[in-house]
Motif scaffolding. Sequence first.
Motif, PDB file in Angstrom:
ATOM      1  N   GLN A   1       0.824  -1.205   0.000  1.00 35.55           N
ATOM      2  CA  GLN A   1       0.000   0.000   0.000  1.00 35.55           C
ATOM      3  C   GLN A   1       0.858   1.254   0.000  1.00 35.55           C
ATOM      4  O   GLN A   1       0.570   2.223  -0.725  1.00 35.55           O
ATOM      5  CB  GLN A   1      -0.931  -0.003   1.214  1.00 35.55           C
ATOM      6  CG  GLN A   1      -1.921   1.143   1.255  1.00 35.55           C
ATOM      7  CD  GLN A   1      -2.900   1.131   0.088  1.00 35.55           C
ATOM      8  OE1 GLN A   1      -3.256   0.062  -0.421  1.00 35.55           O
ATOM      9  NE2 GLN A   1      -3.328   2.303  -0.335  1.00 35.55           N
ATOM     10  N   HIS A   2       1.924   1.245   0.798  1.00 31.78           N
ATOM     11  CA  HIS A   2       2.833   2.396   0.843  1.00 31.78           C
ATOM     12  C   HIS A   2       3.461   2.627  -0.535  1.00 31.78           C
ATOM     13  O   HIS A   2       3.471   3.769  -1.041  1.00 31.78           O
ATOM     14  CB  HIS A   2       3.920   2.140   1.886  1.00 31.78           C
ATOM     15  CG  HIS A   2       4.964   3.205   1.951  1.00 31.78           C
ATOM     16  ND1 HIS A   2       4.769   4.422   2.567  1.00 31.78           N
ATOM     17  CD2 HIS A   2       6.239   3.242   1.459  1.00 31.78           C
ATOM     18  CE1 HIS A   2       5.857   5.157   2.457  1.00 31.78           C
ATOM     19  NE2 HIS A   2       6.774   4.463   1.801  1.00 31.78           N
ATOM     20  N   GLU A   3       3.962   1.572  -1.145  1.00 35.70           N
ATOM     21  CA  GLU A   3       4.610   1.710  -2.448  1.00 35.70           C
ATOM     22  C   GLU A   3       3.591   2.068  -3.533  1.00 35.70           C
ATOM     23  O   GLU A   3       3.901   2.832  -4.459  1.00 35.70           O
ATOM     24  CB  GLU A   3       5.365   0.425  -2.795  1.00 35.70           C
ATOM     25  CG  GLU A   3       6.511   0.134  -1.835  1.00 35.70           C
ATOM     26  CD  GLU A   3       7.369  -1.032  -2.266  1.00 35.70           C
ATOM     27  OE1 GLU A   3       7.152  -1.570  -3.373  1.00 35.70           O
ATOM     28  OE2 GLU A   3       8.286  -1.414  -1.505  1.00 35.70           O
ATOM     29  N   TRP A   4       2.406   1.515  -3.437  1.00 35.07           N
ATOM     30  CA  TRP A   4       1.350   1.805  -4.405  1.00 35.07           C
ATOM     31  C   TRP A   4       1.010   3.300  -4.417  1.00 35.07           C
ATOM     32  O   TRP A   4       0.930   3.934  -5.483  1.00 35.07           O
ATOM     33  CB  TRP A   4       0.108   0.972  -4.075  1.00 35.07           C
ATOM     34  CG  TRP A   4      -1.175   1.471  -4.646  1.00 35.07           C
ATOM     35  CD1 TRP A   4      -2.130   2.197  -4.002  1.00 35.07           C
ATOM     36  CD2 TRP A   4      -1.672   1.281  -5.982  1.00 35.07           C
ATOM     37  NE1 TRP A   4      -3.178   2.462  -4.839  1.00 35.07           N
ATOM     38  CE2 TRP A   4      -2.925   1.910  -6.056  1.00 35.07           C
ATOM     39  CE3 TRP A   4      -1.170   0.624  -7.099  1.00 35.07           C
ATOM     40  CZ2 TRP A   4      -3.691   1.925  -7.218  1.00 35.07           C
ATOM     41  CZ3 TRP A   4      -1.929   0.626  -8.263  1.00 35.07           C
ATOM     42  CH2 TRP A   4      -3.163   1.261  -8.319  1.00 35.07           C
TER      43      TRP A   4
ATOM     44  N   ARG B   1       0.251  -2.696  -9.606  1.00 36.71           N
ATOM     45  CA  ARG B   1       1.647  -2.770 -10.025  1.00 36.71           C
ATOM     46  C   ARG B   1       2.523  -2.696  -8.788  1.00 36.71           C
ATOM     47  O   ARG B   1       2.086  -2.244  -7.731  1.00 36.71           O
ATOM     48  CB  ARG B   1       2.001  -1.635 -11.000  1.00 36.71           C
ATOM     49  CG  ARG B   1       1.942  -0.249 -10.389  1.00 36.71           C
ATOM     50  CD  ARG B   1       2.076   0.845 -11.436  1.00 36.71           C
ATOM     51  NE  ARG B   1       3.385   0.834 -12.066  1.00 36.71           N
ATOM     52  CZ  ARG B   1       3.620   1.312 -13.290  1.00 36.71           C
ATOM     53  NH1 ARG B   1       2.630   1.794 -14.025  1.00 36.71           N
ATOM     54  NH2 ARG B   1       4.827   1.310 -13.785  1.00 36.71           N
ATOM     55  N   THR B   2       3.754  -3.144  -8.917  1.00 46.25           N
ATOM     56  CA  THR B   2       4.709  -3.011  -7.824  1.00 46.25           C
ATOM     57  C   THR B   2       5.345  -1.621  -7.878  1.00 46.25           C
ATOM     58  O   THR B   2       4.991  -0.805  -8.728  1.00 46.25           O
ATOM     59  CB  THR B   2       5.773  -4.117  -7.892  1.00 46.25           C
ATOM     60  OG1 THR B   2       6.294  -4.192  -9.227  1.00 46.25           O
ATOM     61  CG2 THR B   2       5.167  -5.461  -7.502  1.00 46.25           C
ATOM     62  N   GLY B   3       6.294  -1.346  -6.982  1.00 44.62           N
ATOM     63  CA  GLY B   3       6.796   0.008  -6.804  1.00 44.62           C
ATOM     64  C   GLY B   3       7.782   0.480  -7.839  1.00 44.62           C
ATOM     65  O   GLY B   3       8.819   1.092  -7.504  1.00 44.62           O
ATOM     66  N   ILE B   4       7.501   0.220  -9.106  1.00 40.59           N
ATOM     67  CA  ILE B   4       8.391   0.563 -10.214  1.00 40.59           C
ATOM     68  C   ILE B   4       7.678   1.493 -11.179  1.00 40.59           C
ATOM     69  O   ILE B   4       6.539   1.225 -11.582  1.00 40.59           O
ATOM     70  CB  ILE B   4       8.833  -0.713 -10.960  1.00 40.59           C
ATOM     71  CG1 ILE B   4       9.769  -1.549 -10.083  1.00 40.59           C
ATOM     72  CG2 ILE B   4       9.487  -0.390 -12.302  1.00 40.59           C
ATOM     73  CD1 ILE B   4      10.035  -2.929 -10.635  1.00 40.59           C
TER      74      ILE B   4
END
Length: 382
Positions: free
Chosen positions: A277-280, A307-310
């Motif tokens: 959630q933080h990375e999103w 998606r992941t944190g990219i």
Amino acid sequence: MEPIIYLDHAATSWPKPPKVLEAMRKAMDEAGANPGRGSHRMAVEASRVLYGTRKMLADLFGVNNPNDIALTSNTTEALNLAIKGYLREGDHVIATMIEHNSVRRPLEYLKRTRGIQVEYVAVDEVGQLDLQLIERAFRSNTRLVVCSHSSNLLGSIIPLMELGRIVKEKGAVLLVDAAQSAGMLDIHVEDMHVGMLAFPGHKGLLGPQGTGGLYISPYIELEPLMHGGTGSQSEAIEQPTVRPDRYEAGTPNTIGFAGLRAGVEQVLEWTPQQIYQHEWELTQYLMEGLQQINDLRLLGPGLGIARTGIVAFVSERYSSSELAFRLDREYGIAVRAGFHCTPLAHMASGTAQTGAVRASVGMSTRRDEVERMIEAMVEIHS
């Protein structure tokens, strides 16, 4: 060193939690001997460090027996152990167009030397996989399906639960490359029918470099990648049959695995759901800001899609290497540029000639750091 805004977590997470450094220092002081090679107290304590790490990883990934986890130096070693140890001459393998070279190169090597057959199933431009294409790719001799859980270029996520069900019904084995998902996405090897899971210690699991592992289903036997001393069955000519010794020849990185254990403990405290959630939220904020720059094209799934944190992108005005250089030297922002060891994903996204800039966030990334990244990109393109 001058302060840096670190947006390269997809390569290695940084900084590490304080408990990781503390665990490594403690292990060096109290468990600095060879595990499994002696009965004195330091050797026994070193063995406890390794088992404790396996136990923590088993809790995270839903593994019943911690000894089914072989500790490795990185995901690449784990994938080589899985691929080269499992496939036989004439086997057919299904992979995808988002695979990292840690998957593609071992497969191509076995294609040349062992006569295996490899089929790379297409993904769309943003890295999404149509599972019907996977189903149609199966042949009578398909023994292995390999997939990256999340693309290290596009951030797209493969639906593991559905894919695992298909692979199980077809009677094959599913090998998952969790380099970009371990610690950030929920993974339960039993529920998802994952036969082998390769993962790094130094990314989402918050451990040091030089650590990783491979979960191997108890129903799967692999030929060892390396042969040598294990401290067990030393009188035998052949590599031991007992796990995990069979797959762990040589002196292990005990100090590093002590750090990995602490990193996984931190992940379990935060929970993968909270980390995701933080990375999103940060990636959505970054994408919203970068989309306002006319000369940029963002890669991977659009706003609002999992998606992941990219966040990777290309510029019509600057090469990826020039952008990364300027972000570093002029703004103190660390990103990665180039082809990210995944030429197949670049072919899918239409960036095979240009490469891309990749910014990636982690739990230590703050919103104001992402805002500074957006401001820097606006200034460079003004």
